[in-house]
Design an enzyme around this catalytic site. Sequence first.
Site, PDB file in Angstrom:
ATOM      1  CD  GLU A  32      -3.394   2.992   3.789  1.00  0.00           C
ATOM      2  OE1 GLU A  32      -4.739   2.590   3.422  1.00  0.00           O
ATOM      3  OE2 GLU A  32      -3.035   3.824   3.288  1.00  0.00           O
ATOM      4  CE1 TYR A  47      -5.399   0.351  -0.719  1.00  0.00           C
ATOM      5  CE2 TYR A  47      -6.021   0.323   1.340  1.00  0.00           C
ATOM      6  CZ  TYR A  47      -5.325   1.112   0.395  1.00  0.00           C
ATOM      7  OH  TYR A  47      -5.159   2.475   0.614  1.00  0.00           O
ATOM      8  CG  ASP A  57      -7.468   4.561  -2.529  1.00  0.00           C
ATOM      9  OD1 ASP A  57      -7.589   4.733  -3.699  1.00  0.00           O
ATOM     10  OD2 ASP A  57      -7.057   5.461  -1.635  1.00  0.00           O
TER      11      ASP A  57
END
Length: 366
Positions: free
Chosen positions: A55, A138, A156
Amino acid sequence: MSPKAALKAKSEPIQPERLARPLALLAWYDRHRRRLPWRAAPGETADPYRVWLSEIMLQQTTVKAVGPYFEKFLARWPDVTALGRASLDDVLRMWAGLGYYSRARNLYACAVAVTHEHGGVFPNTEEGLRALPGIGPYTAAAIAAIAFDRRTMPVDGNIERVVSRLFAVEEELPQAKPLIQQLAASLLAQSRAGDSAQALMDLGSSICTPKKPACSLCPVNEDCVARAQGTQETFPRKAPKRSGTLRRGAAFVVRRGDELLVRSRPEKGLLGGMTEVPGSDWLAGQDDKAAREQAPELKGLSRWQRKLGVVTHVFTHFPLELVVYTARAGIGARAPDGMRWVPIATLADEALPNVMRKVIAHGLDL
């Protein structure tokens, strides 16, 4: 269904028909999921370290670009404790070429924190994850959902696009983000939160693409408002981009035999801690004479030669043009304070950002 109607329905008791979309997405995902080096196979438990590492690397970078870097990092540092015991210089060297180098510094700081403050174990809640360096809303949601199956929906770019089309969200980004976040949460299945998120990510990557989406293959195409309107490619709505002002500067490529003069940039700021050749300030109003006056001073240096052309690079907020000057120093020349000589043959081991790789290649005619 309009965005407002969808949110109203979400607040009401769950009806069987409202489960159809999340279940359709999961069924599609089970058949078409991407095989990614950081993704757990069906039936396997996700590794929080791999999820976190991917990520961070995937922020503002493509899956194709990240793959080789992920494999290199995993081979060198197979778990977060190994990474937390590394040096920042080594991490920056391995990161060189991925761009956005503040991510590498945050990656290292997070690994150190998990190693020394959490015994090498990632927190398993969004709140605990957000308390770690370099992990924002996020990333915390993505790790919580994918690694720990917490019922939360990370959004995303792929999910943003899918949701904005599915509900025809007319509001422009970035103002539309809170609404899109709420609508995306309505697509969570009652279980398998991580798979729900990854299903939407894969759908956006392979079918609901920015241009020419393959709507006929989409598992939720009958519910897509934008498809019904024939306006798929106009979503998400975006405000016009503002291009930054062009900045200019000079870079000085100095050789001493088979060595090159370099220095490290300040830890904080653009390209913090990365290796560069000496250079001038990068300014919008920079002129060649002022930039040339910032050249390094060494005893016995040959006359500066200006290379034809310029090196161009585009950062997030501004484009850059650099004039490159070259010179040679005597074998006994000492590096100025704050600089050092490094063998040209080992430049690949230096934490050189892409703009400096371009400069060196131009200056050395590589």
